[in-house]
Design an enzyme around this catalytic site. Structure first.
Site, PDB file in Angstrom:
ATOM      1  N   SER A  42     -80.511 -25.497  68.896  1.00  0.00           N
ATOM      2  CA  SER A  42     -79.795 -26.650  68.392  1.00  0.00           C
ATOM      3  C   SER A  42     -78.721 -26.367  67.384  1.00  0.00           C
ATOM      4  O   SER A  42     -78.785 -25.469  66.665  1.00  0.00           O
ATOM      5  CB  SER A  42     -81.005 -27.748  67.835  1.00  0.00           C
ATOM      6  OG  SER A  42     -81.765 -27.984  68.917  1.00  0.00           O
TER       7      SER A  42
HETATM    8  N1  SAH Z   1     -85.050 -27.165  68.451  1.00  0.00           N
HETATM    9  C1  SAH Z   1     -85.236 -26.028  69.426  1.00  0.00           C
HETATM   10  C2  SAH Z   1     -84.620 -26.588  70.669  1.00  0.00           C
HETATM   11  C3  SAH Z   1     -84.730 -25.984  71.956  1.00  0.00           C
HETATM   12  S1  SAH Z   1     -83.817 -26.633  73.516  1.00  0.00           S
HETATM   13  C4  SAH Z   1     -84.103 -24.850  68.888  1.00  0.00           C
HETATM   14  O1  SAH Z   1     -83.453 -25.147  67.921  1.00  0.00           O
HETATM   15  O2  SAH Z   1     -84.112 -23.840  69.405  1.00  0.00           O
HETATM   16  C5  SAH Z   1     -85.456 -27.506  74.086  1.00  0.00           C
HETATM   17  C6  SAH Z   1     -86.661 -26.689  74.395  1.00  0.00           C
HETATM   18  O3  SAH Z   1     -87.446 -27.855  75.014  1.00  0.00           O
HETATM   19  C7  SAH Z   1     -86.388 -25.662  75.366  1.00  0.00           C
HETATM   20  O4  SAH Z   1     -86.967 -24.445  75.062  1.00  0.00           O
HETATM   21  C8  SAH Z   1     -87.454 -26.151  76.769  1.00  0.00           C
HETATM   22  O5  SAH Z   1     -87.875 -25.066  77.563  1.00  0.00           O
HETATM   23  C9  SAH Z   1     -88.242 -27.127  75.899  1.00  0.00           C
HETATM   24  N2  SAH Z   1     -89.053 -27.959  76.994  1.00  0.00           N
HETATM   25  C10 SAH Z   1     -88.334 -28.679  77.890  1.00  0.00           C
HETATM   26  N3  SAH Z   1     -89.174 -29.743  78.427  1.00  0.00           N
HETATM   27  C11 SAH Z   1     -90.558 -29.495  77.791  1.00  0.00           C
HETATM   28  C12 SAH Z   1     -91.791 -29.844  77.937  1.00  0.00           C
HETATM   29  N4  SAH Z   1     -91.959 -30.921  78.856  1.00  0.00           N
HETATM   30  N5  SAH Z   1     -92.768 -29.496  77.118  1.00  0.00           N
HETATM   31  C13 SAH Z   1     -92.454 -28.641  76.138  1.00  0.00           C
HETATM   32  N6  SAH Z   1     -91.168 -27.974  75.828  1.00  0.00           N
HETATM   33  C14 SAH Z   1     -90.285 -28.476  76.996  1.00  0.00           C
END
Ligand code: SAH
Length: 192
Positions: A42
């Protein structure tokens, strides 16, 4: 938690440690960048904003859905008592765990799987943060919010996502505030 403490923690945390080698030189830029498995780390200003809106303190038990790189998780672990973080992609969860463990965080539990239904074993949570956008309101998560709890989540399909703050009062009344228009990756699972 004060803004000053949040900003000072942000300055002390090396974001490049959560990024792929080819992007590490760009760690100081306020933008989201690709990580493995087609996901993103993010944008720092949004991480700060969401963390601030959670109003964390050291008594809080937090549920995070979407561990990703683990960057947001570090903020939660620094300002809360305990963090339960769920990531659907095992490779990302393992990588985040090794980074956060190396940084010294011992107040985080990790789970691989679909977080759309929360993590019932540790519910209720004082705070819930979702970092991938469901299309529909994930009622299972709202149900796992404690009295006086706060949940921050992006909601809606791409191009029309809104960042929301959901609050549960001491009496159990749920209110919903629109904070910002945002662009997150889609939550994959029950509410998509
Ligand atoms: N805050 C994190 C954002 C990662 S992007 C950062 O700064 O690195 C969002 C993440 O949500 C991804 O890694 C994706 O795999 C995960 N995601 C998507 N759907 C999901 C679900 N149903 N349960 C758990 N994780 C999920």
């Amino acid at each position: 938690m004060t803004d000053e403490r949040l900003v000072s923690f942000f300055r002390s945390l090396d974001r490049s440690r959560f990024m792929e080698e080819s992007y590490q030189d760009l760690a100081g830029i306020d933008a989201a960048f690709p990580i493995r498995c087609g996901q993103t780390i993010s944008q720092p200003s949004l991480v700060l904003y969401m963390t601030d809106k959670l109003r964390l303190d050291h008594t809080c038990s937090v549920l995070e859905i979407g561990t990703g790189s683990g960057y947001q998780t570090a903020f939660l672990a620094h300002f809360a008592r305990w963090v339960h973080t769920v990531e659907r992609i095992s490779e990302l969860s393992q990588l985040a765990r090794s980074r956060l463990t190396e940084l010294g965080y011992r107040n985080i539990s990790y789970k691989t799987g679909d977080g759309s239904s929360g993590w019932i074993e540790h519910a209720p949570y004082d705070r819930i943060i979702v970092t991938a956008a469901p299309r529909f309101m994930p009622d299972d998560l709202t149900d796992q919010l404690a009295p006086n709890g706060i949940m921050i989540l992006p909601l809606g399909k791409r191009g029309r996502q809104r960042l929301l703050r959901i609050e549960r009062s001491a009496e159990g009344i749920i209110t919903n505030t629109h904070l910002l228009d945002v662009a997150f990756v889609d939550l994959v699972g029950k509410y998509c």
